[in-house]
Design an enzyme around this catalytic site. Structure first.
Site, PDB file in Angstrom:
ATOM      1  N   ASP A  11       0.810  -1.211   0.000  1.00  0.00           N
ATOM      2  CA  ASP A  11       0.000   0.000   0.000  1.00  0.00           C
ATOM      3  C   ASP A  11       0.844   1.261   0.000  1.00  0.00           C
ATOM      4  OD1 ASP A  11      -2.151  -1.677   0.061  1.00  0.00           O
ATOM      5  OD2 ASP A  11      -3.198  -0.597   1.642  1.00  0.00           O
ATOM      6  N   CYS A  34       1.097  -7.466   5.968  1.00  0.00           N
ATOM      7  CA  CYS A  34       0.714  -6.245   5.267  1.00  0.00           C
ATOM      8  C   CYS A  34      -0.775  -6.191   4.931  1.00  0.00           C
ATOM      9  CB  CYS A  34       1.585  -6.021   4.039  1.00  0.00           C
ATOM     10  SG  CYS A  34       3.337  -5.875   4.499  1.00  0.00           S
ATOM     11  N   ASP A  35      -1.150  -5.061   4.370  1.00  0.00           N
ATOM     12  CA  ASP A  35      -2.487  -4.504   4.503  1.00  0.00           C
ATOM     13  C   ASP A  35      -3.641  -5.384   4.046  1.00  0.00           C
ATOM     14  OD1 ASP A  35      -1.299  -2.345   5.609  1.00  0.00           O
ATOM     15  OD2 ASP A  35      -1.294  -1.149   3.807  1.00  0.00           O
ATOM     16  N   LYS A  36      -3.705  -5.779   2.795  1.00  0.00           N
ATOM     17  CA  LYS A  36      -4.854  -6.556   2.309  1.00  0.00           C
ATOM     18  C   LYS A  36      -4.583  -8.041   2.296  1.00  0.00           C
ATOM     19  CE  LYS A  36      -6.427  -2.583   1.911  1.00  0.00           C
ATOM     20  NZ  LYS A  36      -5.146  -2.029   2.349  1.00  0.00           N
ATOM     21  N   CYS A  70       5.174  -2.147   8.319  1.00  0.00           N
ATOM     22  CA  CYS A  70       5.599  -0.840   8.821  1.00  0.00           C
ATOM     23  C   CYS A  70       5.286  -0.683  10.307  1.00  0.00           C
ATOM     24  CB  CYS A  70       4.954   0.263   7.996  1.00  0.00           C
ATOM     25  SG  CYS A  70       5.512   0.264   6.278  1.00  0.00           S
ATOM     26  N   GLU A  74      -6.993   4.354  -0.419  1.00  0.00           N
ATOM     27  CA  GLU A  74      -6.474   4.958   0.799  1.00  0.00           C
ATOM     28  C   GLU A  74      -5.910   6.332   0.471  1.00  0.00           C
ATOM     29  OE1 GLU A  74      -5.037   1.190   3.549  1.00  0.00           O
ATOM     30  OE2 GLU A  74      -3.546   2.533   2.670  1.00  0.00           O
ATOM     31  N   SER A  77      -5.160   5.338   5.221  1.00  0.00           N
ATOM     32  CA  SER A  77      -4.129   4.441   5.704  1.00  0.00           C
ATOM     33  C   SER A  77      -4.201   4.365   7.216  1.00  0.00           C
ATOM     34  CB  SER A  77      -2.757   4.960   5.274  1.00  0.00           C
ATOM     35  OG  SER A  77      -1.732   4.324   5.991  1.00  0.00           O
TER      36      SER A  77
END
Length: 573
Positions: A86, A127-129, A199, A457, A483
């Site tokens: 992302d 991580c995100d998705k 992150c 985002e 985000s």
């Protein structure tokens, strides 16, 4: 042996008997021997990628998980799935594809697992998705499943302060507004992300990895053990061992996605002040687990009023995931909530035991403090209510979400004139050209699941506002997403979205918008007659995408208020 729900081990249908000789021949072409083919087949779902820093080390974790499976008498079979970074996709056309990738991940896992009739799964996301996509697949397939994430990145150090990716995003506009030099920005970008891993703050990736632990689908430590520590490898080996125990006991994913587990995840989310995206993903996971009738925004809104925020991790505060881990991690949060009667300690987990059983050795808040207190008690919380808030009102009849724990006190209640933009790019142009002034309410619409398409985002505009030191006096409202690194009065997931004729589509420049976060209200101060007049004149804009995956996605995706899932009533149903 059964894998649960009274069924026999599925892989026997593929490998047993004379008529399956051709199938065994294909396995033997890959070097498998008869002894391996007589054991349960365990899928190792690995999202390794050289494009994503949270994933570059996942081959090592996968090998450790496979070692655990072999030690416990299973045959591990590794396969991959896609992922989107992302941060790299942020602020340009690539972000249209981030949320839609979640469904591709879930679908691709379903295809491989069902086509080959695997018996159980160890999922290795980060991580995100990727984490929510795998959890959606786990709920859909309902096999014995355990998740072991890649773990968080360490924070960087810049001029004596801990920094992360969000620091760099905010620094870009700090340079443009004269608050930072280009030379400092270059030095910052070099040190902000010092290791592999997701992150370092309580952003979407780490929120979902912590919530996987709270759901009971990951072993204790899944959410916070740093990516670079040997303990992460040991966690992967233990996960490989544990999946065989789950298979023998017939404990499947939906056994761990019961209402009490889902509510526990929300309660931990509120205590952690997680990403607003976690709400979207938990709704989608509940849908796949066929729990949507119970699990909705109204329930989340109620829980947000019951559970206080116990930590302030970046972007809500100065600490990072490594600090939370040193002070006890998710088990310390769970124990504090459990001691206060705010967690269902009877919920089952992948350990084969309940949450309460797992907390027997969890540190209490007093013993977790160390040199400084980052985990607050329920009696003396970091925030009186949960770190996330659900808003309703005539501007968001079906709800909106804000990371209230990252909003300055002076912006908890705000009224200002709307500055309306039909996409992120035009809003960014206004922010960077200093056309947004203190008191404004920036409205970015037609960025929802259908209108975006893909519900982008918007860390770039929120970071630009923060970098220009406007996050304490300017609000931003959108039917898109933010985000997990976003801070400030950034209200997203407004539903119904503008593309479906939601109220956001009817806002005009100068309209007074009233925001009351403590009371959960988002209101446009115009008359009902004005609303109706504007609605009668409104026409939806042309779709932004007319071919390819995004065009199909826009035709099928549902409202953010239900998790932006595919199918069902469609985008405007």
């Amino acid at each position: 042996m059964s894998h649960g729900k009274g069924n026999t081990v599925r892989s026997r249908h593929v490998l047993e008997g004379r008529h399956r000789a051709p199938h065994r021949a294909l396995f033997k072409a890959m070097g498998y021997v008869d002894e391996e083919l007589k054991q349960p087949l365990i899928g190792i779902v690995n999202s390794y990628s050289e494009l994503i820093p949270g994933h570059t080390h996942l081959r090592t974790l996968a090998r450790a998980a496979m070692d655990g499976v072999r030690m416990a008498g299973g045959t591990p079979l590794q396969f991959g799935t896609i992922g989107v970074d992302d941060g790299i996709a942020m602020g340009h056309a690539g972000m249209h594809y981030s949320l839609p990738s979640r469904d591709l991940i879930a679908d691709s896992i379903e295809v491989v697992v069902e086509a080959h009739q695997l018996d159980a799964l160890v999922m290795i996301p980060n991580c995100d998705k990727i984490t929510p996509g795998m959890l959606m697949a786990a709920a859909r397939l309902d096999l014995p499943t355990i998740v072991v994430s890649g773990g968080p990145m360490m924070a960087g150090q810049f001029k004596g302060k801990a920094v992360d990716l969000s620091t760099v995003f905010e620094a870009v506009n700090a340079v443009e507004s004269g608050h930072m030099t280009p030379e400092d920005l270059h030095q910052l970008e070099t040190v902000a992300c010092p290791t592999c891993g997701s992150c370092a703050g309580m952003f979407t990736a780490n929120s979902m990895n912590c919530l996987t632990e709270a759901l009971g689908l990951g072993l204790p430590g899944n959410g916070t053990i740093p990516a670079t520590q040997a303990a992460r490898l040991r966690l992967a080996k233990h996960s490989g061992l544990k999946i065989m125990a789950l298979l023998r006991r017939g404990i499947t994913a939906r056994d761990l996605l019961r209402p009490e587990n889902l509510e526990n995840a929300v309660r931990v989310d509120m205590a952690l002040g997680g990403s607003t995206n976690s709400i979207l993903h938990l709704l989608a996971i509940a849908h796949e687990a066929e729990r949507a009738d119970h699990f909705n925004l109204a329930l989340i809104h109620r829980i947000s009023r019951e559970v206080p925020q116990l930590v302030r991790l970046a972007p809500s505060g100065p600490h990072h995931i490594e600090d939370l881990h040193r002070h006890g991690g998710v088990p310390a949060i769970l124990r504090e909530l459990s001691d206060a009667g705010l967690i269902d300690a009877g919920a089952l987990t992948v350990t084969g035991q309940t949450v309460g059983d797992n907390l027997a050795d969890a540190p209490a808040i007093d013993s977790a403090k160390g040199a400084g207190s980052i985990i607050h008690s329920v009696k003396d919380p970091a925030g009186a209510t949960g770190g996330l808030a659900i808003l309703f009102g005539n501007l968001a009849p079906d709800g909106a979400v804000v990371k209230i724990g990252a909003v300055a006190p002076e912006m908890q209640r705000h009224q200002g004139p709307a500055r309306v933009f039909d996409d992120e790019e035009s809003a960014m142009a206004a922010i960077t050209s200093k056309k947004i002034v203190p008191g404004d309410v920036v409205v970015i619409r037609y960025e929802g699941p259908q209108g975006g398409p893909g519900m982008r985002e918007m860390l770039t505009p929120t970071a630009a506002l923060a970098g220009a030191q406007l996050d304490h006096c300017v609000a931003l409202i959108t039917d898109g997403r933010f985000s997990g690194a976003t801070r400030g009065a950034a209200i997203g997931h407004v539903a119904p979205e503008a593309m479906c004729g939601g109220p956001l589509a009817l806002v005009e420049n100068g309209d007074p918008i009233h925001i009351n976060l403590p009371e959960g209200r988002l209101h446009l101060n115009v008359s009902a007659l004005t609303f109706e007049r504007r609605r009668a004149a409104w026409q939806p804009p042309s779709p932004k995408k007319t071919r390819g995956y995004l065009a199909r996605y826009a035709q099928q995706v549902g409202s953010a208020s239900a998790g932006a899932i595919l199918g069902g009533a469609g985008p405007c149903g």
